[in-house]
Design a protein around this motif. Sequence first.
Motif, PDB file in Angstrom:
ATOM      1  N   LEU A  23       0.832  -1.203   0.000  1.00  0.00           N
ATOM      2  CA  LEU A  23       0.000   0.000   0.000  1.00  0.00           C
ATOM      3  C   LEU A  23       0.870   1.258   0.000  1.00  0.00           C
ATOM      4  O   LEU A  23       0.689   2.167  -0.820  1.00  0.00           O
ATOM      5  CB  LEU A  23      -0.909  -0.013   1.241  1.00  0.00           C
ATOM      6  N   THR A  24       1.847   1.278   0.898  1.00  0.00           N
ATOM      7  CA  THR A  24       2.695   2.461   1.053  1.00  0.00           C
ATOM      8  C   THR A  24       3.506   2.753  -0.203  1.00  0.00           C
ATOM      9  O   THR A  24       3.599   3.891  -0.653  1.00  0.00           O
ATOM     10  CB  THR A  24       3.646   2.281   2.264  1.00  0.00           C
ATOM     11  N   VAL A  33      -4.793   4.469  -3.865  1.00  0.00           N
ATOM     12  CA  VAL A  33      -4.968   3.055  -3.522  1.00  0.00           C
ATOM     13  C   VAL A  33      -6.176   2.849  -2.619  1.00  0.00           C
ATOM     14  O   VAL A  33      -6.336   3.549  -1.608  1.00  0.00           O
ATOM     15  CB  VAL A  33      -3.704   2.499  -2.819  1.00  0.00           C
ATOM     16  N   ILE A  34      -7.011   1.905  -2.998  1.00  0.00           N
ATOM     17  CA  ILE A  34      -8.155   1.563  -2.152  1.00  0.00           C
ATOM     18  C   ILE A  34      -8.084   0.081  -1.772  1.00  0.00           C
ATOM     19  O   ILE A  34      -7.401  -0.706  -2.424  1.00  0.00           O
ATOM     20  CB  ILE A  34      -9.508   1.855  -2.848  1.00  0.00           C
ATOM     21  N   PHE A  35      -8.786  -0.285  -0.701  1.00  0.00           N
ATOM     22  CA  PHE A  35      -8.795  -1.674  -0.247  1.00  0.00           C
ATOM     23  C   PHE A  35     -10.252  -2.136  -0.131  1.00  0.00           C
ATOM     24  O   PHE A  35     -10.885  -1.951   0.911  1.00  0.00           O
ATOM     25  CB  PHE A  35      -8.070  -1.760   1.109  1.00  0.00           C
ATOM     26  N   PRO A  36     -10.814  -2.675  -1.213  1.00  0.00           N
ATOM     27  CA  PRO A  36     -12.228  -3.074  -1.186  1.00  0.00           C
ATOM     28  C   PRO A  36     -12.517  -4.071  -0.067  1.00  0.00           C
ATOM     29  O   PRO A  36     -11.724  -4.986   0.179  1.00  0.00           O
ATOM     30  CB  PRO A  36     -12.436  -3.718  -2.566  1.00  0.00           C
TER      31      PRO A  36
ATOM     32  N   PHE B 452      -4.127  -7.007   8.462  1.00  0.00           N
ATOM     33  CA  PHE B 452      -3.989  -5.813   7.640  1.00  0.00           C
ATOM     34  C   PHE B 452      -5.302  -5.035   7.603  1.00  0.00           C
ATOM     35  O   PHE B 452      -5.308  -3.802   7.667  1.00  0.00           O
ATOM     36  CB  PHE B 452      -3.560  -6.186   6.217  1.00  0.00           C
ATOM     37  N   ALA B 453      -6.424  -5.777   7.544  1.00  0.00           N
ATOM     38  CA  ALA B 453      -7.730  -5.107   7.469  1.00  0.00           C
ATOM     39  C   ALA B 453      -7.937  -4.190   8.679  1.00  0.00           C
ATOM     40  O   ALA B 453      -8.394  -3.053   8.540  1.00  0.00           O
ATOM     41  CB  ALA B 453      -8.848  -6.137   7.366  1.00  0.00           C
ATOM     42  N   SER B 454      -7.565  -4.665   9.872  1.00  0.00           N
ATOM     43  CA  SER B 454      -7.705  -3.822  11.072  1.00  0.00           C
ATOM     44  C   SER B 454      -6.780  -2.616  10.989  1.00  0.00           C
ATOM     45  O   SER B 454      -7.165  -1.494  11.326  1.00  0.00           O
ATOM     46  CB  SER B 454      -7.341  -4.597  12.339  1.00  0.00           C
ATOM     47  N   LYS B 458      -7.820   1.474  10.891  1.00  0.00           N
ATOM     48  CA  LYS B 458      -7.279   2.482  11.814  1.00  0.00           C
ATOM     49  C   LYS B 458      -6.527   3.576  11.073  1.00  0.00           C
ATOM     50  O   LYS B 458      -6.561   4.733  11.441  1.00  0.00           O
ATOM     51  CB  LYS B 458      -6.313   1.812  12.806  1.00  0.00           C
ATOM     52  N   ASN B 459      -5.777   3.208  10.026  1.00  0.00           N
ATOM     53  CA  ASN B 459      -4.836   4.138   9.420  1.00  0.00           C
ATOM     54  C   ASN B 459      -5.252   4.796   8.109  1.00  0.00           C
ATOM     55  O   ASN B 459      -4.664   5.797   7.722  1.00  0.00           O
ATOM     56  CB  ASN B 459      -3.493   3.434   9.202  1.00  0.00           C
TER      57      ASN B 459
END
Lengths: 248, 462
Positions: A23-24, A33-36, B452-454, B458-459
């Motif tokens: 991600l970073t 960047v998205i996280f579905p 990672f989802a948690s 949070k971030n």
Amino acid sequence: MKIALFIPCLVNQMMPEVAIATLTLLEKLGHQVIFPKGQTCCGQPMTNSGCFDEAKNTTLKLLNAFKGVDCDAIVCPAASCLVAAKENFHEFDGSQEAQEVISKLYELTEFLHDIAPIKAFARPVAAKISMQMSCHGIRMLNLATPTEQMGKQRFNKVEAVLGNIAGLEIVYPARIDECCGFGGTFAVDEGAVSAKMGKDKAQAHAATGAKYVVGFDPSCLLHLDGMIRRQKLPIETRHIAQIINDAL
Amino acid sequence: MTELYTASGSKVHAHKADIFCRDETRVDWHSKALWALREKRDRAAGSLPEWEQLRLLGSQLKLHTLSHLAQYLEQFEQQCLSNGIKVHWASDAQQHNEIVHGILAKHKVKKLVKSKSMLTEECHMNPYLERHGIEVVDTDLGERIIQLANMPPSHIVVPAIHMKKEEVGELFHQQLGTKAGESDPLYLTRAARAHLREKFLTADAAMTGVNMAIADQGAIVVCTNEGNADMGANLPKLQLHSMGIDKVVPDMDSVGVLLRTLARNATGQPITTYSSFYRGPQEGGEMHVIIVDNGRTEMMKDKILAESLKCIRCGGCLNTCPVYRRSGGYSYNYTIPGPIGIAVGAKHDDTNSIPWACTLCGSCTYVCPTMVPLDKIIAHHRRLKAEAKRLPYGKGGYMPLVGRFMANETLMNTSMSAARLALRVLPGSLLKPFSGAWGKYRELPVAPESSFASWYNKNRSR
């Protein structure tokens, strides 16, 4: 570009640092960047055991997490899961919508090599790394020419991506692309052979004198990490995303 | 030979492999010997700029022949007949053995010299003929070694690869009267040569396998390094050749393609020492060809499995297979081990375990000189076993649970969160007994604090 992250269950649950680095680094490169939500497992543990009925629900759940998501690419930091997702999405859903998702799927190295190459790295990474050329990435995703294949036209996308990082010395273990022995449920069904393969691979990496074993497949790295620590070898595992992120 | 190879009890691959793996020095030796063949293959294949083109041609010509099989087999039969060769058709192993015995009995054959043939192994012909009072002498050195040791082949090209020279020395001392403690390969080979020479000169009939059957010539090709097929076929007046229906190729051009890849991929030789073409009996002699189906037509009905019939039995997939090299040829519960053994043997495997003796690494598929998609065939066998409800290793019981678990986000998140906590706070000594095969051989993973989802919630979540 607008990128949706595909974070396989193993990475999400056990190796979040790999997902965070992915991600970073993509953000540092200027991508959005998205996280579905709603991602679980690609179904590989089941389909690799021949159990397609048992894989259907989880595969479709993962596919649905990406259907209709507004993005240019779906990027995954795990080659084997990416291959399985592609094949299983195709197996269980023949719709146009599914095909659109499949056509956007990229493994991280593949994305950084074929689609959006890194123009310049910001920082050196002073380390000798031994590359873990995992099977599915090489022989199914064409990340590099496998050693079995002959001919002059050879390529190695992993080295092409990492090669421009200043200070980084890339080496390879003996029997470069021999399987590490993870193989999903193989690791427990065939414990003795899996462990012997893992031990041989871990020792080959350690024998290079490298500081890190670096790879693009977290499951192989998890297995190797377990073998390395059991044998107390002076080497650690890192995912390519972590190395690239350190260099940006 | 040793308990290692004849271990009784479970025939399940993982069990046999576990026994093989207990002697790590031996595993290392075995793996290295076979990897040396892979390296020789790489050098030989790499020396031909057209290697990948040859593989493609090999694949295409085999696919073409298989899809016109009846036509080419009939052409082959016609050409054989006009060359004075007698042709027999066998639908299965039993019929093959009966035909062979019929021919031998008619000629009152007491001793048969045989050169390498995996088909006669597949048909278990030697014990059949021996039960009928016929002595069968395998004349390939490796085959003779394992025959004297009363073992099946552990590899399709180098059948005694699992035996060390000291073990061969001891075996020859007992069986052929060589000097005790002598293991010099040259000395042992000379002893075997003298022993076999006597067998050749006194044999009543000779038999060989077939590497290729040339449809438009009515001829067969046999490849050996020791000339033993020729010694046999040229001495007694009666010669027999057994072939699977998959061995036929259209013409000499096809032979040219396959001969260029066969030995290179097998042992790294440019070509075998002898590539003998037989196209008729000796003067006053008889030549018989027995064409065998034994399940091959059935295999052709499945589009994926059918491609395994492109195989030319070079053994290259065994040499590269990381599992075969570390589990040995006797762990597969089938005459042919390794990737190709799984491909053609899985349906006969009553343990239902051999399709899982594979990490699906795909190396075999890339090594294969006729591009048999071995990893896809093996994965397909798993699916067929699952559909037939014949899953090994308890998979039939736990896979539905895994399927439900993986599809249920809440269940997965809560239980994995508990697992991470357990891995972080509980001492290893408490966890190990519950970690099964993973923890037996490896350290358990170092668990992160959260998923990672948690972390993302949070971030990054807005």
